[in-house]
Every structure is written in structure tokens, then in C-alpha cells.
Design a protein around this motif. Structure first.
Motif, PDB file in Angstrom:
ATOM      1  N   MET A 417     -14.521  42.158  16.233  1.00 52.36           N
ATOM      2  CA  MET A 417     -14.021  41.719  17.535  1.00 52.36           C
ATOM      3  C   MET A 417     -14.667  40.401  17.955  1.00 52.36           C
ATOM      4  SD  MET A 417     -13.987  45.352  19.563  1.00 52.36           S
ATOM      5  CE  MET A 417     -13.366  44.612  21.040  1.00 52.36           C
ATOM      6  N   LEU A 418     -15.962  40.195  17.661  1.00 53.57           N
ATOM      7  CA  LEU A 418     -16.641  38.952  17.990  1.00 53.57           C
ATOM      8  C   LEU A 418     -16.043  37.781  17.228  1.00 53.57           C
ATOM      9  CD1 LEU A 418     -18.930  37.632  19.563  1.00 53.57           C
ATOM     10  CD2 LEU A 418     -20.474  38.191  17.668  1.00 53.57           C
ATOM     11  N   ALA A 419     -15.725  38.015  15.971  1.00 55.33           N
ATOM     12  CA  ALA A 419     -15.111  36.937  15.173  1.00 55.33           C
ATOM     13  C   ALA A 419     -13.753  36.561  15.740  1.00 55.33           C
ATOM     14  CB  ALA A 419     -14.989  37.394  13.710  1.00 55.33           C
ATOM     15  N   GLU A 420     -12.959  37.604  16.123  1.00 58.48           N
ATOM     16  CA  GLU A 420     -11.644  37.319  16.691  1.00 58.48           C
ATOM     17  C   GLU A 420     -11.776  36.510  17.988  1.00 58.48           C
ATOM     18  OE1 GLU A 420      -9.700  41.010  17.181  1.00 58.48           O
ATOM     19  OE2 GLU A 420      -9.310  41.324  15.032  1.00 58.48           O
ATOM     20  N   HIS A 421     -12.720  36.877  18.834  1.00 56.41           N
ATOM     21  CA  HIS A 421     -12.913  36.153  20.087  1.00 56.41           C
ATOM     22  C   HIS A 421     -13.345  34.715  19.839  1.00 56.41           C
ATOM     23  CE1 HIS A 421     -12.067  39.383  22.816  1.00 56.41           C
ATOM     24  NE2 HIS A 421     -13.021  40.199  22.295  1.00 56.41           N
ATOM     25  N   ARG A 422     -14.197  34.510  18.800  1.00 58.44           N
ATOM     26  CA  ARG A 422     -14.616  33.148  18.474  1.00 58.44           C
ATOM     27  C   ARG A 422     -13.422  32.300  18.003  1.00 58.44           C
ATOM     28  NH1 ARG A 422     -20.262  34.374  15.160  1.00 58.44           N
ATOM     29  NH2 ARG A 422     -21.520  34.868  17.016  1.00 58.44           N
ATOM     30  N   HIS A 423     -12.564  32.892  17.200  1.00 60.13           N
ATOM     31  CA  HIS A 423     -11.388  32.191  16.734  1.00 60.13           C
ATOM     32  C   HIS A 423     -10.468  31.823  17.906  1.00 60.13           C
ATOM     33  CE1 HIS A 423      -8.124  30.980  14.073  1.00 60.13           C
ATOM     34  NE2 HIS A 423      -7.305  31.862  14.688  1.00 60.13           N
ATOM     35  N   GLN A 424     -10.277  32.841  18.809  1.00 59.26           N
ATOM     36  CA  GLN A 424      -9.448  32.568  19.984  1.00 59.26           C
ATOM     37  C   GLN A 424     -10.056  31.465  20.848  1.00 59.26           C
ATOM     38  OE1 GLN A 424      -8.929  36.250  22.034  1.00 59.26           O
ATOM     39  NE2 GLN A 424      -7.702  37.223  20.390  1.00 59.26           N
ATOM     40  N   SER A 425     -11.398  31.448  20.973  1.00 55.48           N
ATOM     41  CA  SER A 425     -12.055  30.407  21.786  1.00 55.48           C
ATOM     42  C   SER A 425     -11.830  29.034  21.176  1.00 55.48           C
ATOM     43  CB  SER A 425     -13.558  30.695  21.902  1.00 55.48           C
ATOM     44  OG  SER A 425     -13.755  31.920  22.579  1.00 55.48           O
ATOM     45  N   ARG A 426     -11.944  28.929  19.806  1.00 52.24           N
ATOM     46  CA  ARG A 426     -11.709  27.630  19.150  1.00 52.24           C
ATOM     47  C   ARG A 426     -10.282  27.168  19.354  1.00 52.24           C
ATOM     48  NH1 ARG A 426     -15.119  29.921  15.145  1.00 52.24           N
ATOM     49  NH2 ARG A 426     -13.294  30.596  13.963  1.00 52.24           N
ATOM     50  N   GLN A 427      -9.320  28.111  19.240  1.00 50.12           N
ATOM     51  CA  GLN A 427      -7.920  27.743  19.430  1.00 50.12           C
ATOM     52  C   GLN A 427      -7.683  27.247  20.855  1.00 50.12           C
ATOM     53  OE1 GLN A 427      -5.547  27.566  17.121  1.00 50.12           O
ATOM     54  NE2 GLN A 427      -7.002  28.222  15.521  1.00 50.12           N
ATOM     55  N   LEU A 428      -8.278  27.972  21.857  1.00 53.40           N
ATOM     56  CA  LEU A 428      -8.110  27.553  23.245  1.00 53.40           C
ATOM     57  C   LEU A 428      -8.741  26.195  23.482  1.00 53.40           C
ATOM     58  CD1 LEU A 428      -8.809  30.930  25.115  1.00 53.40           C
ATOM     59  CD2 LEU A 428      -6.626  29.719  24.958  1.00 53.40           C
ATOM     60  N   GLY A 429      -9.910  25.919  22.869  1.00 52.08           N
ATOM     61  CA  GLY A 429     -10.551  24.609  23.018  1.00 52.08           C
ATOM     62  C   GLY A 429      -9.684  23.492  22.478  1.00 52.08           C
ATOM     63  N   LEU A 430      -9.067  23.733  21.279  1.00 47.28           N
ATOM     64  CA  LEU A 430      -8.188  22.726  20.699  1.00 47.28           C
ATOM     65  C   LEU A 430      -6.998  22.478  21.591  1.00 47.28           C
ATOM     66  CD1 LEU A 430      -8.339  23.803  16.935  1.00 47.28           C
ATOM     67  CD2 LEU A 430      -9.465  21.823  18.008  1.00 47.28           C
ATOM     68  N   ARG A 431      -6.414  23.581  22.147  1.00 47.78           N
ATOM     69  CA  ARG A 431      -5.252  23.439  23.008  1.00 47.78           C
ATOM     70  C   ARG A 431      -5.612  22.655  24.275  1.00 47.78           C
ATOM     71  NH1 ARG A 431      -2.638  29.141  23.987  1.00 47.78           N
ATOM     72  NH2 ARG A 431      -1.293  27.816  25.281  1.00 47.78           N
ATOM     73  N   VAL A 432      -6.779  22.946  24.828  1.00 48.38           N
ATOM     74  CA  VAL A 432      -7.210  22.225  26.030  1.00 48.38           C
ATOM     75  C   VAL A 432      -7.427  20.756  25.722  1.00 48.38           C
ATOM     76  CG1 VAL A 432      -9.110  22.000  27.697  1.00 48.38           C
ATOM     77  CG2 VAL A 432      -8.194  24.261  27.155  1.00 48.38           C
ATOM     78  N   GLN A 433      -8.039  20.469  24.582  1.00 47.42           N
ATOM     79  CA  GLN A 433      -8.300  19.076  24.205  1.00 47.42           C
ATOM     80  C   GLN A 433      -7.006  18.303  24.033  1.00 47.42           C
ATOM     81  OE1 GLN A 433     -10.721  18.750  20.750  1.00 47.42           O
ATOM     82  NE2 GLN A 433     -10.968  16.519  20.879  1.00 47.42           N
ATOM     83  N   ARG A 434      -6.030  18.935  23.330  1.00 45.83           N
ATOM     84  CA  ARG A 434      -4.747  18.270  23.134  1.00 45.83           C
ATOM     85  C   ARG A 434      -4.047  18.060  24.481  1.00 45.83           C
ATOM     86  NH1 ARG A 434      -4.472  21.759  18.554  1.00 45.83           N
ATOM     87  NH2 ARG A 434      -3.230  23.241  19.742  1.00 45.83           N
ATOM     88  N   GLY A 435      -4.124  19.089  25.374  1.00 47.46           N
ATOM     89  CA  GLY A 435      -3.483  18.940  26.684  1.00 47.46           C
ATOM     90  C   GLY A 435      -4.094  17.815  27.497  1.00 47.46           C
ATOM     91  N   VAL A 436      -5.444  17.670  27.452  1.00 46.82           N
ATOM     92  CA  VAL A 436      -6.119  16.601  28.195  1.00 46.82           C
ATOM     93  C   VAL A 436      -5.723  15.247  27.655  1.00 46.82           C
ATOM     94  CG1 VAL A 436      -8.374  15.599  28.746  1.00 46.82           C
ATOM     95  CG2 VAL A 436      -8.034  18.083  28.917  1.00 46.82           C
ATOM     96  N   VAL A 437      -5.709  15.119  26.311  1.00 47.39           N
ATOM     97  CA  VAL A 437      -5.327  13.829  25.696  1.00 47.39           C
ATOM     98  C   VAL A 437      -3.906  13.466  26.065  1.00 47.39           C
ATOM     99  CG1 VAL A 437      -4.925  12.661  23.488  1.00 47.39           C
ATOM    100  CG2 VAL A 437      -6.986  14.060  23.821  1.00 47.39           C
ATOM    101  N   LYS A 438      -3.031  14.500  26.059  1.00 49.94           N
ATOM    102  CA  LYS A 438      -1.634  14.255  26.409  1.00 49.94           C
ATOM    103  C   LYS A 438      -1.503  13.820  27.853  1.00 49.94           C
ATOM    104  CE  LYS A 438       2.892  16.473  26.285  1.00 49.94           C
ATOM    105  NZ  LYS A 438       3.636  17.733  25.981  1.00 49.94           N
ATOM    106  N   GLN A 439      -2.255  14.467  28.774  1.00 55.23           N
ATOM    107  CA  GLN A 439      -2.204  14.108  30.188  1.00 55.23           C
ATOM    108  C   GLN A 439      -2.710  12.689  30.396  1.00 55.23           C
ATOM    109  OE1 GLN A 439      -1.136  15.618  32.994  1.00 55.23           O
ATOM    110  NE2 GLN A 439      -0.355  17.420  31.867  1.00 55.23           N
ATOM    111  N   ILE A 440      -3.797  12.340  29.721  1.00 54.11           N
ATOM    112  CA  ILE A 440      -4.325  10.976  29.858  1.00 54.11           C
ATOM    113  C   ILE A 440      -3.305   9.954  29.369  1.00 54.11           C
ATOM    114  CG2 ILE A 440      -6.124   9.405  29.012  1.00 54.11           C
ATOM    115  CD1 ILE A 440      -8.008  11.843  28.976  1.00 54.11           C
ATOM    116  N   LYS A 441      -2.669  10.244  28.237  1.00 51.03           N
ATOM    117  CA  LYS A 441      -1.671   9.316  27.681  1.00 51.03           C
ATOM    118  C   LYS A 441      -0.506   9.153  28.640  1.00 51.03           C
ATOM    119  CE  LYS A 441       1.078   8.487  23.504  1.00 51.03           C
ATOM    120  NZ  LYS A 441       1.475   9.039  22.167  1.00 51.03           N
TER     121      LYS A 441
END
Length: 523
Positions: A417-441
């Protein structure tokens, strides 16, 4: 003839009676005294032949110092009138005071209340009378009938008593002082008792015995005092202060001598008889006592006592012998009984009996033990088999229950379960980063478009298209043909303005201005 109503005739009669008589003073005795709840007092003023209704209103009662009582002789002052509602003839009392003896009675009552409040009448201050007075002081008038009666009574009842007369006045202005002086001479060491006596009379004649100084002198006297003033119906305050009160002077003398000479003679005769009977009785008792002593002496002679002792010893020896034989016979019988009981309870006999009883019991016990042991072994084998079968089935059921739980445990493994949560956290971080870059652009693109729009609409672009910006001499923009602009024109309608063009500025000095307002289109 004039016709009146009842109210009119009563009212007119009331006024006429009041005017005719005015203020009057009437004396008489109070009868039928009534105190109303309102504070008014109603009574009848009467004499031997007539009576008069009186109304004593509250406003006048509060100033009255007289204690109103039935049969009190008073003098009232007031106005005659008629009680109109009842048509009764009455006297409206304004002032009331005692009349004649009633004044003295009121004064006596005042003194009584005062001394009673001080405790002069309390029973605790009364001194006891002596049983046999040897010296008696008599305070009275030497010429009155009272002293003669007292002397005769004392001489008759107790002739051994010494009577000392203190002659005083018992009436008049000097009477109280003389009586007080006589009381002051009384000393307990010289007199056992004192009598103050006087014959009867009216309240004014007996007034000296109500005077406060005399009453206080009687209270302070250390010798017991008996008051015998007046008759039974006469009332004086000395009766309340004195230690004892007698109705008459003769009664006072009798009260002073409770033990008379005749009584003493009777007592002496009774004592003589009692002593004689006591002597005779004592002699008889002593004679009887001597007879008893003589009998006891004869009974206690040595020969008689020795003979009696021998007889007692013989009887005691016979009783002892009989008692010993009887006791020995009883003890022999008890020994026989105890021997038989001991033989029955001998240990050898008991052991043989027990052996006989234990033999069959032993055989039965061994047989029962062997059978019991065999059955127990068989039961143990059956129980062992049942236990093995039950434990195997239970273990199998427990294993079957543990398999699903093991799968569930693996599915809910914390590491997984910890590994799954870590994977989900990385995916959410990537999504947030892409969303921020897109908003800035997007914001940058929007900013660029707005800058272009602003540049296209700016004044520089407008000037390049052939337009100009008009300002006055003060640098204020000229927006239209306003009153302010017109106010700046001179008399020749000339105006100095500046024109800002795309490539510079131009100044129009003293230009003639023609204003032609342009109508705005509805578009």
C-alpha cells in the motif's frame, strides 16, 4: 305652624341646648363603661337618682391620665348636646379627673404600679415569722381601740412575750414621719417581730399607710412586720409591702402568736404523757431484754454446752459411718459397672472386631478397583480417539479459515500500500507540474495578445493614422466645443493651441476658430 323633619328638630335642639348650657362640669360614678375599637369611650355618669350618657372621644381620651374603671367617682367637663342620629341626650366629655376619694384611689394606684415595677411587693423579699416571739414591737396610736385589742390578744395567747409599744400618730400630716422613725428603731437583736396596727376608716383617714416614704421604710426594715390596718374591706399599700398581712389588728396579734399559752400547756401535757409512756415502755422493754439475756446465759453455761457438744459429736459420728458405708457400696457398684464397660471397650476386642469387618470389605474393594481400573482404561482409549479426531477436524477448519485471511492480509500489506501511495503521489506531482507550466504558458500568451491590442489601440498608432491631439496653452486636452474652451477665446474669437502629431508638435498661434458642433449619430 312650622313643620320640621326629625333631623331638623334634633339639629336645632342640639344647637339650642349647647347655647343655653355652654360648658358644664358634672360629678358622678362611672357605669356601663364601653371602650370602642375606634378609640372612643362611652359610659353613663350616675348618682343615686339619675344617670347621664357620656361620649369621651379619642381626641380627648389620649390626654386623660385617669385609669377609667367601673364605679369610679369622677368629675367631667364638657358640652351638653343631642346625638342627632339616635335622638339621645348626652354629654360630650372634654376633660375628666377623679373626684373626692377617687383622686386618692388614682394616686394609690400610681404608687402601687411604681413600687410593683421596682419589686417591693415580690414574695422573695418577704421575711419568715418566728415560731415563738419573745419580744414584740407594736407601732400604733396609744389611745386607739386597736392597741387595746392587740394587747389583750397577746396577753391571752402568749403572756410570756414582752410587748413594747411605739406610740405614734396614725392619721394626719405628721403620722408618716413618726411611723418611719419608729420603724428605724427596730433592731433584729432587740425584737423578734413588729406589728403596725390601726382601726378602720375611709381612704383619706388611712392614707398615711399609702405614702411612699412609709412603704419604703417598711421594705428596708430587717425585723419581720405584720400589717393590721383597717378592716377586711379596707385596702392599703402597706399590706403589700409588709411581710404578712392581717385583716384586722386582732388578727395581726393572732398571726404574731401562732403558739399560744394554752397550746403550750397542751403541748407540755402531751409531752409529759409521752415521756411517761416512754419511760414505762422503756422499762418494759428493758425487763424483756433482761429475761432474754438470762435465758441466753442459761443456754450458754459450760456444762450444757459440753453435753450438747457430746451429743452433736455422737450424732455426727453415726452420720459419718452411715455415709461412709453408703459411699463405699456405691463406689463398689460403680467399679463393677466400669469393669464391664472396660472389658467391652478393650483394644484387643476392638481390633478383632475390626479385622472381621475389614476382611470382606478388602475383597470387595480389590474387586471393585480392578473393575473400575479396566473401565477407566477403556474410557481413556475412547476419549483419546475422540480427542485425536476432534483436534484433526478443528485444525483443518482453522486452516481453511486462515487461507482467505492470508489472501486479505497480502492484499492489505502495508509495504504494498505504501508503494502504491508513493506512485500515486509521483503521478499527482507530475500532473500538477504540467498544469502549472500550462497555466504559465497560457498567461504569457494572453499577456502578449493584450500587449499587442494595447499597442494597436495606443495614441501613437492613432497619430500615425493621421490624427492629432489638441491641447491649450496650459497643456489641457481640448476635447470639444465646451464652455471652458469658449471662455479662452479673445474678442476676435482667436485661440492659441498646440497640436501633437505622429512625428512632432505644432503650435497654432492666434488662430481663428469656427465652431461647428457635429451631431452624434444614434449608432
Amino acid at each position: 305652624m312650622v313643620v320640621f323633619t326629625v333631623s331638623q328638630i334634633n339639629h336645632q335642639a342640639n344647637e339650642l341646648l349647647g347655647e343655653a348650657m355652654g360648658s358644664v362640669a358634672v360629678t358622678g360614678e362611672i357605669r356601663g363603661l364601653v371602650r370602642a375599637r375606634s378609640g372612643h369611650v362611652y359610659f353613663k355618669l350616675a348618682d343615686q337618682h339619675a344617670q347621664l350618657d357620656c361620649a369621651f372621644f379619642k381626641s380627648s381620651v389620649r390626654f386623660c391620665q385617669v385609669d377609667l374603671q367601673e364605679d369610679l367617682q369622677v368629675t367631667v367637663t364638657g358640652r351638653l348636646g343631642i346625638y342627632e342620629q339616635g335622638g339621645r341626650y348626652q354629654l360630650i366629655v372634654r376633660h375628666l379627673e377623679p373626684a373626692g376619694d377617687s383622686k386618692l384611689a388614682a394616686e394609690r394606684e400610681r404608687i402601687r404600679k411604681k413600687l410593683a415595677a421596682e419589686g417591693l411587693f415580690d414574695q422573695q423579699h418577704k421575711k419568715p415569722l418566728p415560731t415563738l416571739a419573745r419580744r414584740i414591737a407594736v407601732i400604733s396610736s396609744p389611745s386607739g381601740a386597736a392597741i387595746a385589742d392587740v394587747k389583750a390578744t397577746l396577753a391571752r395567747r402568749l403572756p410570756v412575750a414582752e410587748v413594747v409599744l411605739f406610740p405614734v400618730l396614725v392619721q394626719g400630716d405628721q403620722a408618716a414621719a413618726q411611723i418611719c422613725s419608729a420603724i428605724a428603731q427596730l433592731d433584729p437583736a432587740d425584737f423578734d417581730l413588729a406589728l403596725i396596727v390601726r382601726g378602720g376608716g375611709s381612704i383619706s383617714e388611712l392614707w398615711v399607710f399609702n405614702e411612699e416614704p412609709l412603704l419604703r421604710a417598711v421594705f428596708r426594715c430587717q425585723v419581720p412586720i405584720i400589717s393590721g390596718v383597717g378592716h377586711e374591706s379596707d385596702q392599703t399599700l402597706i399590706e403589700l409591702v409588709a411581710d404578712f398581712r392581717a385583716a384586722t389588728p386582732t388578727a395581726a396579734a393572732e398571726l404574731a402568736t401562732p403558739i399560744t399559752a394554752d397550746l403550750m400547756r397542751e403541748n407540755l401535757m402531751r409531752l409529759r404523757q409521752a415521756v411517761s409512756r416512754g419511760i414505762v415502755y422503756g422499762q418494759e422493754q428493758r425487763g424483756q431484754h433482761l429475761d432474754r439475756l438470762e435465758h441466753r446465759l442459761r443456754q450458754a453455761s459450760p456444762q450444757r454446752r459440753l453435753q450438747q457438744a457430746r451429743s452433736n459429736l455422737t450424732a455426727l459420728a453415726a452420720r459419718l459411718s452411715r455415709h461412709q458405708h453408703a459411699q463405699l457400696a456405691g463406689q463398689r457398684q460403680q467399679l463393677k459397672q466400669l469393669g464391664g464397660r472396660l472389658q467391652q471397650h478393650h483394644p484387643g476386642v476392638f481390633i478383632r472386631q475390626m479385622q472381621r469387618r475389614l476382611g470382606p470389605m478388602k475383597a470387595r474393594l480389590q474387586s471393585a478397583w480392578r473393575g473400575r481400573s479396566t473401565r477407566c482404561q477403556q474410557q481413556l482409549v475412547v476419549l483419546q480417539r475422540r480427542l485425536d479426531a476432534g483436534l484433526g477436524a478443528q485444525i483443518l477448519r482453522r486452516k481453511n479459515r486462515l487461507l482467505p485471511l492470508k489472501g486479505q492480509l497480502k492484499a492489505h500489506n502495508p509495504i504494498r500500500m505504501l508503494a502504491e501511495h508513493r506512485h500515486q503521489s509521483r503521478q499527482l506531482g507530475l500532473r500538477v507540474q504540467r498544469g502549472v507550466v500550462k497555466q504559465i504558458k497560457q498567461q504569457r500568451q494572453r499577456q502578449t495578445a493584450l500587449s499587442r491590442t494595447l499597442h494597436a489601440l495606443g495614441p501613437e498608432r492613432v497619430l500615425k493614422r493621421g490624427y492629432s491631439i489638441v491641447t491649450d496653452v496650459a497643456g489641457e486636452h481640448v476635447l470639444g466645443h465646451t464652455d471652458a474652451l469658449v471662455g479662452q477665446l479673445d474678442a476676435q474669437r482667436r485661440l492659441s493651441v498646440r497640436l501633437r502629431l505622429a512625428d512632432g508638435q505644432a503650435v497654432l498661434g492666434q488662430a481663428t476658430l469656427s465652431i461647428h458642433p457635429v451631431e452624434k449619430s444614434n449608432d
